[in-house]
Write an enzyme that holds these catalytic residues in place. Structure first.
Site, short mmCIF file in Angstrom:
data_model
loop_
_atom_site.label_atom_id
_atom_site.label_comp_id
_atom_site.label_asym_id
_atom_site.label_seq_id
_atom_site.Cartn_x
_atom_site.Cartn_y
_atom_site.Cartn_z
N SER A 112 -10.04 -2.40 5.64
CA SER A 112 -9.31 -1.99 4.45
C SER A 112 -8.47 -3.04 3.76
O SER A 112 -7.97 -2.80 2.67
CB SER A 112 -8.42 -0.78 4.78
OG SER A 112 -9.20 0.34 5.11
N LYS A 148 0.84 -1.19 0.00
CA LYS A 148 0.00 0.00 0.00
C LYS A 148 0.88 1.25 0.00
O LYS A 148 1.95 1.28 0.62
CB LYS A 148 -0.88 -0.06 1.25
CG LYS A 148 -1.97 0.98 1.37
CD LYS A 148 -2.78 0.69 2.62
CE LYS A 148 -4.00 1.59 2.75
NZ LYS A 148 -4.84 1.18 3.90
N LEU A 167 -7.50 8.02 3.20
CA LEU A 167 -7.41 6.62 3.63
C LEU A 167 -8.66 6.17 4.38
O LEU A 167 -8.62 5.18 5.12
CB LEU A 167 -6.18 6.39 4.52
CG LEU A 167 -4.80 6.68 3.91
CD1 LEU A 167 -3.71 6.50 4.96
CD2 LEU A 167 -4.54 5.77 2.72
N SER A 196 -9.38 0.82 2.08
CA SER A 196 -8.45 1.74 1.48
C SER A 196 -7.28 1.06 0.78
O SER A 196 -6.43 1.72 0.19
CB SER A 196 -7.92 2.70 2.55
OG SER A 196 -7.24 1.99 3.58
#
Length: 586
Positions: free
Chosen positions: A251, A152, A201, A227
């Site tokens: 996420s 990420k 986010l 996210s």
């Protein structure tokens, strides 16, 4: 006189040009292979939901002609352990493996906008170092020697931006690696790219002004999730072997649901989390709710392969990690003596009623498990405290006044993304220490009450090893329409490890055309959720072929038991699917 462009526009154009230049010309798709309607990053934000049609691009990397037959074999025919073994036994060089995945990642990005920072040159250089070491010494560098992974965008990689979609944070490279990057590299893994995230986010659509909107490769009408949306896409398109994201509201589990892959949200302290850009005030996570880092992959086995190497070593890399144990792989679970495993079925959180296809797939998995040797299935009554989890988690995420993030957004003239608009995000009022203490006390009360779920409320002895429940109360929705996150955020509040297991695709039989839900509406979140099924506001056919998944949860710090439960459930599901495929050929 036209008003001047806000400052973020020029920064975004420069950043996108840099990204495009990092993809070698020989890896670029011909224009005719990119489906019509691939909007510019800016247009993808404002016009995406209007112009994206039902387009599946999953097969384009395989058919575009850019990947050789050997590169297709490398990226499609091996799991984590098999691929590492192939490199350590010199069937493949690490450099050719990394190049195959870098090329496939580049192709995937051109179809979905999943990348933020391609690290192709440094990845290939590192792969050559691993090959030289293996040739010189005869020994691999670590148990994940040469494994291509991605992370990420929030994770620091030395010399690379962690802009997390904010133009104000672009062109400010990190001075050091995040602990997770150092750990992965010590294991021999090679980070080939960083991937896209939502503005702040804190939404379930990976969309920002710097990189645009990441698209779901299965259907560009559906959200890719967030996210960790870019990771979910890259893993699904086989542009990486394993992706690493973070999870505070769902996420890593939500993007896995949206792409039909697997994910693992561990307990706090199992995977290094430090060394990230969040846009938030430093230390906020230690006061509010603790996010965790975890992997996404295309199989339970691949999740287990990386967790087995990370968990025992994590405490030496990150001050937030604790000593951990993960048994070494020996006899595959499928061949081992069946272990008595009690799995509970939790059908609702008591706050948002799952839509019919979600309830149906949960029942289907329940029935499969009831026929599985060594598995005992029980129904779990919804604990009254479960309906309190989402609100408590939400308040703990917002303990500050939001000014840190809003200052970043406003400094460059950026507007809020569509999902944030309508009052969902903005400046507020920070909690006082007294208010925060009261909220944490409420959290403790909820945690205490939820313990009864594992004992069935009848003793102090644990009766349930794992539970399954929905990931979300609705199928994969259209862009910017993701609804309730209580089914995922609750387990971060409770610090229960939780994973996503895909089950099957949404079928014609799931449409229930002409039938509406007749259960009483439970509240505003439930009312909003039903709009995703109400034929007056939603064409249910948009869900056809979307992945349907279940969430698997175990008690705090029972991470290896989560892996075991996911294996059991996945084996039951995959066995049924294999049987269905065989029957369809008869």
């Amino acid at each position: 006189m036209a008003s001047p462009e806000p400052p973020y526009v020029a920064v975004a154009q420069r950043k996108q040009a840099e990204l495009a230049a990092s993809i070698p010309s020989q890896w670029k798709l011909p224009a005719n292979l990119i489906p019509p309607g691939m909007l510019t990053p800016a247009e993808s934000i404002t016009e995406g939901s209007k112009l994206y049609g039902r387009v599946n691009v999953m097969n384009i990397p395989r058919t575009c002609g850019l990947l050789t037959s050997k590169e297709l074999e490398i990226t499609e025919q091996y799991d984590v352990r098999e691929l590492v073994l192939a490199m350590t036994e010199n069937k493949f060089k690490a450099k050719e493996v990394v190049e195959a995945f870098c090329k496939r990642a580049a192709i995937s990005h051109q179809l979905t906008r999943c990348l933020t920072e391609p690290l192709f040159d440094r990845a290939l250089s590192r792969a050559q170092q691993l090959d030289d070491h293996l040739q010189r010494t005869g020994s691999p560098i670590g148990p994940l020697h040469g494994l291509p992974v991605s992370v990420k965008d929030s994770f620091f990689v030395k010399g690379v931006d962690s802009s997390i979609g904010f133009s104000a944070l672009a062109f400010k490279p990190a001075s050091e690696n995040a602990p997770l990057i150092d750990l992965l590299e010590s294991l021999g893994a090679i980070v080939i790219a960083k991937t896209n995230v939502p503005q702040t986010l804190a939404t379930l659509d990976s969309c920002n002004h710097l990189f645009g909107r990441t698209l779901n490769p299965l259907n560009r009408q559906w959200t890719a999730g967030g996210s960790t949306g870019g990771e979910g896409v890259l893993v699904a398109m086989r542009g990486t072997m394993v992706g690493f994201g973070t999870d505070i509201g769902g996420s890593v589990r939500i993007p896995a649901m949206c792409q039909g892959i697997y994910s693992f949200k561990p307990s706090d302290g199992r995977v290094p989390y430090g060394g990230q850009e969040s846009g938030q005030i430093p230390g906020k996570g230690r006061m509010g709710i603790q996010a965790v880092a975890g992997p996404l992959a295309r199989s339970v086995a691949d999740l287990g392969a990386v967790m087995a190497e990370i968990v025992p070593r994590a405490e030496l890399f990150d001050e937030g990690c604790i000593p951990g144990y993960w048994p070494a792989p020996s006899v595959p679970v499928a061949l081992a003596q069946p272990r008595h495993f009690t799995i509970g079925i939790l059908k609702t959180d008591g706050l948002v009623t799952p839509l019919p296809p979600i309830a149906r797939v949960l029942d289907e998995v329940s029935q499969l498990l009831r026929r599985t040797p060594g598995v005992h299935v029980v129904d779990i009554p919804t604990p009254p405290a479960f309906s309190k989890c989402q609100a408590a988690a939400g308040r703990l995420m917002g303990i500050d006044d939001g000014s840190s993030v809003m200052d970043i957004i406003e400094s460059m003239g950026e507007s809020l993304m569509p999902w944030h608009q309508g009052g969902r995000f903005g400046r507020g009022k920070a909690l006082t220490v007294v208010q925060l203490a009261a909220l944490q006390a409420q959290r403790a009360d909820i945690e205490r009450e939820m313990l009864k779920m594992w004992t069935l409320g009848i003793s102090r002895e644990r009766k349930v090893d794992a539970i399954i429940c929905p990931v979300a109360p609705h199928p994969v929705p259209e862009l910017d329409r993701y609804n309730a996150v209580g089914y995922t955020s609750s387990f971060v509040l409770l610090d229960y490890p939780a994973g996503t297991v895909p089950v099957r695709k949404f079928a014609e039989s799931d449409l229930d055309i002409g039938r509406e839900m007749d259960e009483p509406v439970l509240g505003s979140w439930d009312k909003a959720n039903r709009k995703l099924w109400d034929e007056k506001s939603t064409d249910r056919r948009v869900y056809l072929e979307s992945p349907l998944s279940v969430q698997v949860v175990t008690p705090k710090q029972r991470d290896y038991e989560l892996f075991q439960a996911m294996e059991i459930i996945d084996r039951a599901v995959q066995g049924t699917q294999a049987e269905a495929r065989t029957t369809s050929k008869l």
